[in-house]
Design a protein around this motif. Structure first.
Motif, PDB file in Angstrom:
ATOM      1  N   VAL C 101      37.008  13.281  90.026  1.00 61.22           N
ATOM      2  CA  VAL C 101      37.157  12.498  88.797  1.00 61.22           C
ATOM      3  C   VAL C 101      35.787  12.369  88.147  1.00 61.22           C
ATOM      4  CG1 VAL C 101      37.794  10.272  87.807  1.00 61.22           C
ATOM      5  CG2 VAL C 101      39.108  11.210  89.702  1.00 61.22           C
ATOM      6  N   ARG C 102      35.649  12.829  86.933  1.00 60.10           N
ATOM      7  CA  ARG C 102      34.364  12.769  86.222  1.00 60.10           C
ATOM      8  C   ARG C 102      34.557  11.971  84.942  1.00 60.10           C
ATOM      9  NH1 ARG C 102      32.141  17.881  87.323  1.00 60.10           N
ATOM     10  NH2 ARG C 102      32.260  18.224  89.572  1.00 60.10           N
ATOM     11  N   CYS C 103      33.471  11.369  84.507  1.00 62.03           N
ATOM     12  CA  CYS C 103      33.580  10.556  83.308  1.00 62.03           C
ATOM     13  C   CYS C 103      32.373  10.777  82.418  1.00 62.03           C
ATOM     14  CB  CYS C 103      33.677   9.073  83.694  1.00 62.03           C
ATOM     15  SG  CYS C 103      34.097   8.018  82.325  1.00 62.03           S
ATOM     16  N   VAL C 104      32.610  11.019  81.155  1.00 64.30           N
ATOM     17  CA  VAL C 104      31.518  11.083  80.192  1.00 64.30           C
ATOM     18  C   VAL C 104      31.501   9.743  79.485  1.00 64.30           C
ATOM     19  CG1 VAL C 104      30.620  12.222  78.143  1.00 64.30           C
ATOM     20  CG2 VAL C 104      31.759  13.557  79.912  1.00 64.30           C
ATOM     21  N   PHE C 105      30.529   8.903  79.830  1.00 63.46           N
ATOM     22  CA  PHE C 105      30.484   7.552  79.279  1.00 63.46           C
ATOM     23  C   PHE C 105      29.885   7.564  77.885  1.00 63.46           C
ATOM     24  CE2 PHE C 105      30.428   6.818  83.851  1.00 63.46           C
ATOM     25  CZ  PHE C 105      31.399   5.842  83.971  1.00 63.46           C
ATOM     26  N   GLN C 106      30.142   6.456  77.177  1.00 68.34           N
ATOM     27  CA  GLN C 106      29.583   6.380  75.835  1.00 68.34           C
ATOM     28  C   GLN C 106      28.068   6.280  75.874  1.00 68.34           C
ATOM     29  OE1 GLN C 106      32.649   3.686  74.134  1.00 68.34           O
ATOM     30  NE2 GLN C 106      31.693   4.268  72.228  1.00 68.34           N
ATOM     31  N   GLU C 107      27.525   5.454  76.810  1.00 66.99           N
ATOM     32  CA  GLU C 107      26.069   5.510  76.981  1.00 66.99           C
ATOM     33  C   GLU C 107      25.801   6.682  77.888  1.00 66.99           C
ATOM     34  OE1 GLU C 107      26.196   2.789  80.233  1.00 66.99           O
ATOM     35  OE2 GLU C 107      28.154   3.243  79.383  1.00 66.99           O
ATOM     36  N   LEU C 108      24.747   7.404  77.601  1.00 72.72           N
ATOM     37  CA  LEU C 108      24.512   8.633  78.327  1.00 72.72           C
ATOM     38  C   LEU C 108      24.160   8.363  79.778  1.00 72.72           C
ATOM     39  CD1 LEU C 108      22.515  10.557  75.641  1.00 72.72           C
ATOM     40  CD2 LEU C 108      24.778  11.089  76.465  1.00 72.72           C
ATOM     41  N   SER C 109      24.687   9.190  80.666  1.00 72.14           N
ATOM     42  CA  SER C 109      24.374   9.087  82.081  1.00 72.14           C
ATOM     43  C   SER C 109      23.491  10.254  82.516  1.00 72.14           C
ATOM     44  CB  SER C 109      25.645   9.089  82.909  1.00 72.14           C
ATOM     45  OG  SER C 109      26.394   7.950  82.626  1.00 72.14           O
ATOM     46  N   LEU C 110      22.593  10.639  81.649  1.00 76.28           N
ATOM     47  CA  LEU C 110      21.646  11.691  82.014  1.00 76.28           C
ATOM     48  C   LEU C 110      20.294  11.048  82.271  1.00 76.28           C
ATOM     49  CD1 LEU C 110      22.498  14.280  79.213  1.00 76.28           C
ATOM     50  CD2 LEU C 110      23.218  14.382  81.589  1.00 76.28           C
ATOM     51  N   CYS C 111      19.470  11.687  83.123  1.00 77.02           N
ATOM     52  CA  CYS C 111      18.100  11.216  83.315  1.00 77.02           C
ATOM     53  C   CYS C 111      17.230  11.872  82.260  1.00 77.02           C
ATOM     54  CB  CYS C 111      17.594  11.571  84.707  1.00 77.02           C
ATOM     55  SG  CYS C 111      18.513  10.759  86.017  1.00 77.02           S
ATOM     56  N   PRO C 112      16.645  11.082  81.361  1.00 79.91           N
ATOM     57  CA  PRO C 112      15.918  11.682  80.234  1.00 79.91           C
ATOM     58  C   PRO C 112      14.687  12.467  80.661  1.00 79.91           C
ATOM     59  CG  PRO C 112      15.623   9.298  80.281  1.00 79.91           C
ATOM     60  CD  PRO C 112      16.676   9.623  81.293  1.00 79.91           C
ATOM     61  N   ASN C 113      14.142  12.155  81.841  1.00 83.55           N
ATOM     62  CA  ASN C 113      12.908  12.834  82.254  1.00 83.55           C
ATOM     63  C   ASN C 113      13.189  14.146  82.983  1.00 83.55           C
ATOM     64  OD1 ASN C 113      14.069  11.328  84.354  1.00 83.55           O
ATOM     65  ND2 ASN C 113      12.153  11.309  85.487  1.00 83.55           N
ATOM     66  N   LEU C 114      14.451  14.492  83.158  1.00 83.48           N
ATOM     67  CA  LEU C 114      14.779  15.729  83.869  1.00 83.48           C
ATOM     68  C   LEU C 114      15.319  16.776  82.899  1.00 83.48           C
ATOM     69  CD1 LEU C 114      16.597  14.283  87.029  1.00 83.48           C
ATOM     70  CD2 LEU C 114      14.169  14.753  86.717  1.00 83.48           C
ATOM     71  N   THR C 115      15.318  18.018  83.356  1.00 79.98           N
ATOM     72  CA  THR C 115      15.856  19.086  82.516  1.00 79.98           C
ATOM     73  C   THR C 115      17.376  19.089  82.614  1.00 79.98           C
ATOM     74  OG1 THR C 115      15.885  20.749  84.251  1.00 79.98           O
ATOM     75  CG2 THR C 115      13.827  20.513  83.014  1.00 79.98           C
ATOM     76  N   VAL C 116      18.006  19.879  81.765  1.00 83.90           N
ATOM     77  CA  VAL C 116      19.466  19.986  81.770  1.00 83.90           C
ATOM     78  C   VAL C 116      19.944  20.447  83.144  1.00 83.90           C
ATOM     79  CG1 VAL C 116      21.436  21.157  80.733  1.00 83.90           C
ATOM     80  CG2 VAL C 116      19.503  20.467  79.296  1.00 83.90           C
ATOM     81  N   ALA C 117      19.303  21.492  83.683  1.00 79.65           N
ATOM     82  CA  ALA C 117      19.724  22.032  84.979  1.00 79.65           C
ATOM     83  C   ALA C 117      19.526  20.995  86.083  1.00 79.65           C
ATOM     84  CB  ALA C 117      18.942  23.300  85.295  1.00 79.65           C
ATOM     85  N   GLU C 118      18.415  20.266  86.012  1.00 80.78           N
ATOM     86  CA  GLU C 118      18.149  19.254  87.039  1.00 80.78           C
ATOM     87  C   GLU C 118      19.188  18.137  86.990  1.00 80.78           C
ATOM     88  OE1 GLU C 118      13.304  19.674  87.578  1.00 80.78           O
ATOM     89  OE2 GLU C 118      14.090  18.360  86.033  1.00 80.78           O
ATOM     90  N   ASN C 119      19.663  17.823  85.784  1.00 78.74           N
ATOM     91  CA  ASN C 119      20.702  16.810  85.672  1.00 78.74           C
ATOM     92  C   ASN C 119      22.018  17.277  86.286  1.00 78.74           C
ATOM     93  OD1 ASN C 119      20.261  14.114  84.281  1.00 78.74           O
ATOM     94  ND2 ASN C 119      18.992  15.473  83.046  1.00 78.74           N
ATOM     95  N   VAL C 120      22.233  18.571  86.279  1.00 76.94           N
ATOM     96  CA  VAL C 120      23.436  19.103  86.937  1.00 76.94           C
ATOM     97  C   VAL C 120      23.335  18.871  88.440  1.00 76.94           C
ATOM     98  CG1 VAL C 120      24.745  21.205  87.407  1.00 76.94           C
ATOM     99  CG2 VAL C 120      23.800  20.812  85.136  1.00 76.94           C
ATOM    100  N   ARG C 121      22.140  19.042  88.960  1.00 79.89           N
ATOM    101  CA  ARG C 121      21.906  18.831  90.397  1.00 79.89           C
ATOM    102  C   ARG C 121      22.297  17.408  90.835  1.00 79.89           C
ATOM    103  NH1 ARG C 121      21.621  18.199  95.646  1.00 79.89           N
ATOM    104  NH2 ARG C 121      19.771  17.125  96.366  1.00 79.89           N
ATOM    105  N   ILE C 122      22.028  16.429  89.954  1.00 81.27           N
ATOM    106  CA  ILE C 122      22.314  15.036  90.303  1.00 81.27           C
ATOM    107  C   ILE C 122      23.779  14.836  90.698  1.00 81.27           C
ATOM    108  CG2 ILE C 122      22.324  12.657  89.412  1.00 81.27           C
ATOM    109  CD1 ILE C 122      19.546  13.343  89.382  1.00 81.27           C
ATOM    110  N   VAL C 123      24.693  15.531  90.010  1.00 83.52           N
ATOM    111  CA  VAL C 123      26.103  15.296  90.302  1.00 83.52           C
ATOM    112  C   VAL C 123      26.685  16.303  91.285  1.00 83.52           C
ATOM    113  CG1 VAL C 123      26.623  14.101  88.152  1.00 83.52           C
ATOM    114  CG2 VAL C 123      26.829  16.581  88.240  1.00 83.52           C
ATOM    115  N   HIS C 124      25.899  17.293  91.687  1.00 83.14           N
ATOM    116  CA  HIS C 124      26.421  18.262  92.658  1.00 83.14           C
ATOM    117  C   HIS C 124      25.580  18.254  93.919  1.00 83.14           C
ATOM    118  CE1 HIS C 124      29.452  20.016  90.107  1.00 83.14           C
ATOM    119  NE2 HIS C 124      28.586  20.110  89.120  1.00 83.14           N
ATOM    120  N   ARG C 125      26.099  17.621  94.967  1.00 86.51           N
ATOM    121  CA  ARG C 125      25.346  17.525  96.212  1.00 86.51           C
ATOM    122  C   ARG C 125      25.145  18.877  96.870  1.00 86.51           C
ATOM    123  NH1 ARG C 125      24.727  12.574  98.919  1.00 86.51           N
ATOM    124  NH2 ARG C 125      25.063  10.907  97.436  1.00 86.51           N
ATOM    125  N   SER C 126      26.019  19.826  96.556  1.00 89.81           N
ATOM    126  CA  SER C 126      25.910  21.115  97.242  1.00 89.81           C
ATOM    127  C   SER C 126      24.827  21.999  96.617  1.00 89.81           C
ATOM    128  CB  SER C 126      27.250  21.835  97.197  1.00 89.81           C
ATOM    129  OG  SER C 126      27.599  22.060  95.850  1.00 89.81           O
TER     130      SER C 126
END
Lengths: 308, 312, 496
Positions: C101-126
């Motif tokens: 179950v994934r959710c795109v919230f209205q306030e962003l749940s991205l880390c602004p200091n990380l790159t796009v790819a690094e933000n993908v890492r946050i949600v994928h433990r593998s």
């Protein structure tokens, strides 16, 4: 001109400017021995700066790193020399204590500045108990390591590069480094993705303790005797080094390579000012001025960035 | 009534100070009880002066702290001694010059914080480097004695209590009045609790912070002048111990580190307690190391105990 | 209520695709925040491979429901089932993540200091070990290319450097990336709010594609057109309950608006009486549009529209007097009491007098007796329920804290009062008392500019401005202030 690139290049430019100015004022420093002499204390400063950087990554600040480095030098000059096993155990206990402090700060939501300020008294107290006045002796291997004569490039430069690159790999390139920096950037997002903020903080504090230990040992290898007060300035140096290196106090924005460069700049600045025949009175002042100028430049760059 | 009194955060620090004092004189068999108190009041007054300044700064909210206090003390002491030049007639000019220099430090600090958006901790740290250098350079190699009236003011006692302590008491009362009964004081407390709410309630957040940094520098200046009178001349390391002391008194004295709650009596209790604790440990024959460790654990203990309620 | 509870047969007859199994379902979920009941028993079934549209006005409970689904809020009552079986153990963020179950919230749940790819890492433990970054880059690039062709985002771009629309694209794409485990449900909460028309269309097209692969999607949007065109089924929420649940084809724009609203109410204010009174405030939103706002002496002006469409910014713009003509002293009443209003460490009295300190001075010092008197007077006038104004402000209930904030503004010398949705979480009794107070003060010549998320409150206004995307899109006089008109103006036909 890419402003982000400019901001990241700023620490390196600062170092280049200070280095070039030093060479210009005192051409004799442009030699193996000249550099070796000027930069030898950059190694422990760089290690302390890296320690501070781990704490700043998770939006905290460590005001105890200086006395901690002094304590390590005292333990190194006494316990580690007389009974290596016990010495290593003591140093491991110190690292574990750092982790416990990190847990305490996170769980009770305490201001890190105050806790580490209190901690600085504790470190200093233990150090003074061990060595009431400067003394002891550095283990031979430490002296040998810090005095090693590497071919072509002086040891401090190699050491600084190795430190910078290793930490860069761990914090900037590894998949766990991402989690650590993310914890500084947006803790809520991290928690939402199911990561534990407590674990992250404890690990970062222990890493800081580990690098603090390395810094103390490196310093001991250079001074050859232990002194509780030997590194009192390191707290300020380490904070200044991280900031000079492009790090920011909050938001998980740090740079290991920059931090090392910042430490080198601080170490060099001292020598440079001596060569400039600026009275030694103004040496600390000049370091303050360099900090302010760099921060002002950065504010200028960032200002343009936000306007965009 | 007693219950309400006991819940005041400063009661703890006074209680601790009295307990430590009693333990000390119990050990000595009552000997030197008065002398210890006299010394405590003399030395604690300096800590109290800068502690009050630091208290105001910390009260303006999280992240606000003045690390330039030691450098400012030194600068002010050096300027005062040099301008006075052992001449009683130049005392007033010397005081004005020293306080003027301190004020400039405060203005500079806030300039860095506001204009360059440098976090207060690094701004006051960098400026302290500059200030310290200025003091070293200006006061190079001097060993100037304070004019006699200044030295006397710093040393005179009435019934065993230094008159300086009375002056600082008056200052403390004035500051407590400022906090509770002036728009500036209320603004400090409001800004420290919630700067956005303070702004929306029509208070001037910028001016409040500016005045506070200047006030802190000014008090450090006062401390520098008195200290050089007391110790018969300025020294380049005279401010050193006051960085940790100023922050420690604020924390132990029950002022909220998260901002918004200041505690003037607590500063007195904490400063006396810290001095008496050192005296007690000295009397017991404890080494410097033990003293430092206990001081550190004390600070950590107090913040951990208070931490639970500070959460926002 | 009973007709909104779909039985298995009804459900299968409703959706267009084969819905032999349900992806996730909620049964009798309730959630209260203090006195406010955000969810009052919600039943919701999301079928596998279905796009469920969810609409409702401010405070209908949509966001709360989504936070419950994503494991970030624990409901007070009710059960949650995965694939038809009740979920065992506590439903946490980590559990939701593990169940796909994934959710795109209205306030962003991205880390602004990380790159796009690094933000993908946050949600994928593998995503770990050697070459993780390469895999993360490939994962996100591929998904971005698939959803938003020509997106212009490099996987190594730092989030802070991206424009707001690009950030939203990155976060949406991240939600659809799959490493290990399956993707069960993606919740999109106003996903198109920062996207331009082209990328919004790309997203909606992708939603259809993704549901065809068997992923369920919940789409929340204020753009009714895109919900009607994209969703298979639409659920309408109101007052923490689902009030309508039908196939999307069975709804029209008007029937959807009608389902969200309630019966028309009698307007309380008389016809505009002050058309000749002095203009106190005139301002044009800096955030967009050319229409401007005007408030006359003694008027109560409403600001409405969907939450977060520039109303608060408008108030702050007036408060700062930037690009706004303002005649007279201002006072601001915050709605978010904790972050904008209350001083937690202070007594009720001190909280009331904060705005009046300058006026209370006598020879430079605040006159404590006069301060006490003022606090006491307003405690009585606002009927703040406390035995003693010296008690800490937090001893009051939320509604009474809000009364203290009203007292702070009304006790001051301000002639213009700005209100930032001040009735959030306030009980009905308190509201009635405060409404009466506002009208009485307006009668005496004070001007009120009142941002409200509750359409009912507009019945107290002389005129209301409807905001959408930062601009004023409609000005409604007292006689045209109906819920329907406000809703019509708030919900745009389609993204511009």
């Amino acid at each position: 001109m890419n402003r982000r690139f400019l901001r990241q290049a700023l620490p390196f430019l600062t170092l280049a400017v200070v280095l070039a100015a030093t060479f210009y004022v005192q051409p004799r420093t442009m030699s193996y021995f000249g550099l070796n002499l000027m930069l030898q204390y950059a190694v422990p400063i760089a290690l302390a700066t890296i320690a501070q950087m781990f704490i700043i990554t998770v939006n905290d600040l460590d005001l105890s790193i200086g006395p901690f480095v002094g304590l390590v030098s005292c333990i190194g000059a006494t316990l580690l020399l007389d009974n290596p096993l016990l010495g290593i155990l003591a140093l491991l206990v110190l690292i574990a204590t750092y982790g416990a402090v990190g847990a305490l700060i996170h769980i009770r939501n305490l201001p890190s500045i105050v806790v580490t300020l209190g901690l600085s008294f504790v470190w200093l107290g233990i150090a003074v108990l061990i060595l009431p006045s400067p003394g002891g002796k550095a283990p031979v291997w430490l002296k040998a390591l810090m005095g090693v004569q590497t071919p072509w490039v002086p040891f401090p430069i190699i050491a600084a590069i190795v430190i910078g690159v290793v930490v860069h790999l761990a914090l900037m390139l590894s998949s766990y480094g991402v989690i650590a920096r993310g914890a500084g950037g947006n803790p809520k997002a991290l928690t939402r993705a199911g990561w534990s903020m407590l674990n992250t903080k404890v690990i970062m504090y222990m890493l800081a303790g580990f690098f603090g230990v390395l810094s103390g040992l490196a310093l001991l290898g250079l001074t050859t005797s232990g002194d509780a007060h030997v590194a009192d300035r390191y707290t300020l140096y380490s904070i200044a080094g991280v900031i000079l290196g492009g790090g920011e106090f909050i938001g998980g924005r740090v740079s290991p390579l920059g931090a090392v460069v910042g430490a080198l700049t601080l170490a060099l600045a001292g020598s440079f000012l001596i060569f400039l025949k600026i009275s030694p009175d103004w040496q600390i002042g000049a370091q303050g001025a360099i900090l302010i100028i760099v921060l002002a430049l950065r504010a200028l760059v960032s200002y343009g960035e936000h306007k965009r | 009534m007693i219950g309400k009194l006991l819940r005041q955060p400063w009661v703890f620090s006074f209680g601790a100070a009295i307990a430590v004092w009693l333990a000390t004189i119990a050990y000595t068999g009552g000997q030197g009880a008065g002398a210890i108190l006299t010394a405590a009041f003399s030395f604690a007054t300096f800590t109290i002066i800068v502690g009050l300044g630091q208290m105001m700064v910390i009260t303006t909210g999280p992240g606000n702290v003045d690390l330039s206090i030691p450098a400012t003390i030194t600068l002010s002491g050096v300027v005062a001694m040099k301008v006075m030049d052992e001449d009683t007639g130049r005392m007033v000019i010397g005081i004005i010059a020293a306080l003027g220099a301190a004020t400039l430090v405060g203005v500079f600090n806030y300039g860095l914080i506001r204009l360059l958006r440098i976090p207060p901790i690094i701004a006051t740290l960098s400026s302290s480097f500059l200030v310290l250098s200025a003091a070293i350079s200006y006061g190079r190699g001097i060993r100037i004695k304070p004019p006699e009236p200044l030295a006397q003011f710093a040393e005179t006692q009435v019934f065993g209590i230094p008159i300086m302590a009375f002056a600082v008491l008056a200052l403390s009362i004035a500051l407590a009045m400022v906090l509770s009964r002036t728009v500036y004081g209320r603004s400090v407390l409001a800004v420290g609790q919630n700067s956005r709410a303070a702004w929306l309630a029509g208070l001037n957040v910028d001016r409040t912070r500016f005045l506070t940094y200047v006030l802190s520098a000014l008090l450090a200046g006062v401390c520098g002048i008195l200290l050089s009178g007391f110790s018969r001349g300025a020294a380049l390391n005279m401010g050193e111990e006051f960085l940790l002391a100023s922050i420690a008194t604020v924390v132990i004295g029950g002022t909220s580190v998260a901002g918004g709650r200041a505690n003037v009596p607590g500063i007195w209790g904490a400063a006396l307690f810290m001095y008496l604790l050192v005296t007690m440990l000295n009397t017991f024959g404890a080494s410097a190391g033990i003293r430092l460790i206990l001081t550190g654990l004390m600070i950590i203990g107090v913040i951990v105990a208070a931490g639970g309620e500070e959460q926002r | 209520m009973s007709n909104t509870l779909p039985t298995t047969q009804q459900r299968s007859s409703r959706a267009s695709k084969s819905l032999s199994e349900q992806a996730i379902s909620l049964d009798g979920v309730e959630k209260s925040f203090g006195a406010v009941r955000a969810l009052a028993g919600v039943d919701l079934v999301v079928a596998t491979g279905e796009c469920l549209g969810l609409v409702g006005h401010n405070g209908a409970g949509k966001s709360t429901l989504m936070h419950v689904l994503s494991g970030n809020l624990t409901p007070s009552a009710g059960t949650l089932s995965i694939g038809g079986k009740p979920h065992a153990g506590s439903w946490t963020a980590a559990a939701a993540q593990a169940e796909g179950v994934r959710c795109v919230f209205q306030e962003l749940s991205l880390c602004p200091n990380l790159t796009v790819a690094e933000n993908v890492r946050i949600v994928h433990r593998s995503l770990t070990g050697l070459g993780w970054k390469g895999r993360a880059r490939a994962l996100i690039s591929q998904k971005l290319d698939e959803i938003f062709p020509n997106h212009g985002i490099a996987p190594d771009d730092e989030i802070a450097d991206l424009a707001i629309g690009q950030r939203q694209m990155a976060e949406i794409a991240r939600a659809f990336t799959v490493t290990d485990g399956k993707l069960r449900l993606v919740i999109l909460d106003e996903p198109t709010s920062s996207l331009d028309a082209v990328t919004a269309q790309q997203l909606l097209a992708y939603v259809k594609k993704e549901t065809a692969r068997g992923t369920s999607i919940i789409l929340i949007s204020h753009l009714l057109g895109e919900v009607l065109s994209t969703a298979d089924r639409i659920v309408v929420m109101k007052d923490g309950k689902t009030v309508a649940d039908r196939k999307a084809a069975d709804f029209t724009r008007n029937s959807l608006v009608a389902a969200m609203g309630s019966e028309a109410r009698e307007h309380k204010r008389g016809a505009a009486k002050n058309s000749v009174a002095e203009v106190m405030v005139r301002a044009q939103p800096r955030s967009g549009g050319s229409a401007s706002l005007e408030a006359r002496k003694g008027e109560i002006i409403g600001l409405t529209g969907l939450a977060g469409h520039g109303q608060t910014r408008m108030l702050l713009q007036i408060y700062e007097r930037r690009h706004a003509e303002v005649k007279g002293a201002l006072s601001f009443i915050a709605g978010d009491r904790q972050s904008d209003g209350v001083f937690n460490l202070w007594s009720i009295g001190r909280n009331i007098t904060t705005r009046s300190l300058t006026a209370l001075r006598k020879a430079g010092f605040i006159d404590l007796a006069a301060e006490e008197k003022l606090a006491e007077e307003w405690k009585v006038r606002m009927a703040i329920r406390t035995p003693d104004v010296d008690n800490n402000i937090l001893t009051l209930s939320g509604g009474n804290q809000q009364k203290a904030l009203f007292a702070r503004a009304l006790a001051s010398d301000a002639t213009i009062i700005l209100m930032d949705d001040p009735m959030r979480g306030v009980d009905i009794g308190t509201k009635q008392e405060v409404y009466a107070m506002i009208e009485a003060e307006a009668e005496k010549g004070r001007t009120f500019i009142w941002y409200t998320t509750e359409i009912e409150e507009l019945t107290h206004c002389d005129r209301a401005y409807v905001f959408r995307n930062g601009a004023i899109v409609a000005a409604l006089g007292a006689d045209e202030l109906t819920e329907e008109k406000v809703l019509q103006a708030s919900f745009a036909e389609q993204a511009a």
